[in-house]
Each structure stands twice: as structure tokens, then as C-alpha cells.
Design a protein around this motif. Structure first.
Motif, mmCIF file in Angstrom:
data_model
loop_
_atom_site.group_PDB
_atom_site.id
_atom_site.type_symbol
_atom_site.label_atom_id
_atom_site.label_comp_id
_atom_site.label_asym_id
_atom_site.label_seq_id
_atom_site.Cartn_x
_atom_site.Cartn_y
_atom_site.Cartn_z
ATOM 1 N N ILE A 76 0.792 -1.238 -0.295
ATOM 2 C CA ILE A 76 -0.146 0.006 0.154
ATOM 3 C C ILE A 76 0.733 1.210 0.106
ATOM 4 N N GLY A 77 1.923 1.287 0.759
ATOM 5 C CA GLY A 77 2.775 2.316 0.741
ATOM 6 C C GLY A 77 3.552 2.741 -0.549
ATOM 7 N N GLU A 78 3.677 1.915 -1.532
ATOM 8 C CA GLU A 78 4.378 2.294 -2.511
ATOM 9 C C GLU A 78 3.465 2.576 -3.657
ATOM 10 N N ARG A 79 2.158 1.905 -3.450
ATOM 11 C CA ARG A 79 1.043 2.536 -4.401
ATOM 12 C C ARG A 79 0.887 3.952 -4.064
ATOM 13 N N LEU A 80 0.655 4.325 -2.850
ATOM 14 C CA LEU A 80 0.174 5.614 -2.470
ATOM 15 C C LEU A 80 1.449 6.656 -2.983
ATOM 16 N N ALA A 81 2.778 6.122 -2.808
ATOM 17 C CA ALA A 81 4.016 6.942 -3.348
ATOM 18 C C ALA A 81 3.714 7.061 -4.861
ATOM 19 N N GLN A 82 3.335 6.068 -5.460
ATOM 20 C CA GLN A 82 3.320 6.184 -6.915
ATOM 21 C C GLN A 82 1.738 7.438 -7.303
ATOM 22 N N ILE A 83 0.871 7.331 -6.616
ATOM 23 C CA ILE A 83 -0.123 8.200 -6.825
ATOM 24 C C ILE A 83 0.448 9.737 -6.507
ATOM 25 N N ALA A 84 1.191 9.689 -5.239
ATOM 26 C CA ALA A 84 1.631 11.139 -4.801
ATOM 27 C C ALA A 84 2.608 11.710 -6.123
ATOM 28 N N ALA A 85 3.716 10.808 -6.781
ATOM 29 C CA ALA A 85 4.344 11.279 -7.685
ATOM 30 C C ALA A 85 3.529 11.668 -8.746
ATOM 31 N N GLY A 86 2.598 10.862 -9.226
ATOM 32 C CA GLY A 86 1.908 11.351 -10.328
ATOM 33 C C GLY A 86 1.052 12.792 -10.229
ATOM 34 N N ILE A 87 0.414 12.914 -9.074
ATOM 35 C CA ILE A 87 -0.177 14.064 -8.907
ATOM 36 C C ILE A 87 0.817 15.325 -8.751
ATOM 37 N N ARG A 88 2.152 15.070 -8.012
ATOM 38 C CA ARG A 88 3.094 16.111 -8.033
ATOM 39 C C ARG A 88 3.431 16.732 -9.445
ATOM 40 N N GLU A 89 3.800 15.555 -10.303
ATOM 41 C CA GLU A 89 4.139 15.682 -11.598
ATOM 42 C C GLU A 89 3.003 16.700 -12.138
ATOM 43 N N ALA A 90 1.631 16.234 -12.258
ATOM 44 C CA ALA A 90 0.856 17.166 -12.854
ATOM 45 C C ALA A 90 0.793 18.467 -12.278
#
Length: 194
Positions: free
Chosen positions: A47-61
Motif C-alpha cells: 500500500i505504501g508504494e502504491r500511495l507513493a506512485q499516486i503522490a508522484a503522479g499528482i506532483r508531476e501534474a
């Protein structure tokens, strides 16, 4: 983007698919597409890695498109508590990143969003997708539904942030007028009951 328009990042939170849509909305409430996509995470990852991927995608946007505000679909109760938990976690990540970026953020319920873009709070996914395509003058409805939902959330937020230029309802679409009328009736009903 012009100085008279608002750029909103809409987020349809989800752990497996997190919709991200960015629109520019001018003073006449016309929307134009800036970006749309879906951040996907594998179900077999922690779950932590999945949330980190979501965070990275939002930060990039946020980094690439520089929105003025962030709008996130509000988590609502569902039968599947596992789905609600993942959605709530993704929603929290989105709100945290908005705060870190110094962006104003708001949440909107699914029925608010549907009413804003279709004029009907119980519209189905296909109706929302069709209206998003029409409002943003797209050749085809955005796919998957998470992407269209993110755009709908962004439009809902932009349209609800204040009165149209001139303060009247002339610049509103029929769906926006229906929403404004429903809000007026609801306020009148609440005041009458108090």
C-alpha cells in the motif's frame, strides 16, 4: 492560460486507478482541456508504494501544468469497505500534496459533480462522459471513466467557485442554472425549517 481563467486540477481518487484531469475555465465559464490521465498502481504492490506512485503522479501534474486550485471527489460510504479505505487514502494523499504546493483544495460529492455537469445528481457514468466531451468540445468522451470523472470534478469546482462575470445567470449552461436553482431552493428550505 489567460489571467482571466482558472486552471483546476480535478482528482478522482482511487488506489488502482486515480483519475487526473486539468481544465482551464474562463470568466464566461467555458472550459478547455489541458490534461487528462489516470495514475495506475498494481494491486499486488504494498500500500505504501502504491500511495507513493499516486503522490508522484499528482506532483508531476502540478509541476507540469501549474493549476490554481485542486478539487478532489469526496469519499462516500459504499458497501465495500476495502474500496472505501483505498479511495480515502488516495484522497488524503491528493489533499496533502495540494497543501504542500500551497494550492487551495476542496472536495465535492459525486452527486454535486454529476449535477454540475449534467444537471442531474444521479446521472450515470456514460452521461457524465458524454457531457464532458460536449463541454470541452472533445471528439470522443474521455476514457476510462476515472479520467472523465476527474475532468467533471475540475469543472464542478471551477463553476462553483463564484458567480459568473456580471453576477447574473446569463453565462451559465443549462446544467449550471439547474444546479444554482436547486441550491437556492435548498437554502430557502433550510432557512424555513430553522
Amino acid at each position: 492560460m489567460t489571467s482571466s481563467s482558472l486552471r483546476v486540477l480535478g482528482i478522482d481518487p482511487g488506489l488502482t486507478r486515480c483519475g487526473v484531469g486539468i481544465v482551464d475555465v474562463d470568466r464566461a465559464r467555458r472550459g478547455s482541456l489541458v490534461h487528462v490521465g489516470v495514475i495506475r498502481t498494481p494491486v499486488d504492490e504494498p500500500i505504501g508504494e502504491r500511495l507513493a506512485q499516486i503522490a508522484a503522479g499528482i506532483r508531476e501534474a502540478i509541476s507540469v501544468h501549474a493549476p490554481d486550485a485542486v478539487a478532489v471527489e469526496r469519499v462516500f460510504a459504499q458497501q465495500n469497505s476495502h474500496t472505501v479505505m483505498g479511495t480515502a487514502q488516495a484522497s488524503g494523499i491528493a489533499l496533502l500534496i495540494a497543501a504542500e504546493a500551497g494550492l487551495p483544495a476542496a472536495t465535492h460529492t459525486p452527486s454535486e459533480v454529476k449535477a454540475a455537469v449534467t444537471g442531474y445528481g444521479s446521472a450515470d457514468k456514460r452521461q457524465v462522459q458524454a457531457m464532458i466531451a460536449r463541454i470541452l468540445r472533445l471528439d470522443a468522451p474521455p476514457q476510462p471513466a476515472d479520467a472523465a470523472d476527474a475532468l467533471a470534478i475540475a469543472l464542478c469546482h471551477a463553476w462553483r467557485r463564484g458567480a459568473p462575470a456580471g453576477g447574473g445567470t446569463d453565462a451559465l449552461t443549462p446544467a449550471q442554472r439547474a444546479w444554482a436553482d436547486a441550491e437556492r431552493v435548498a437554502r430557502t428550505y433550510v432557512r424555513a425549517r430553522v
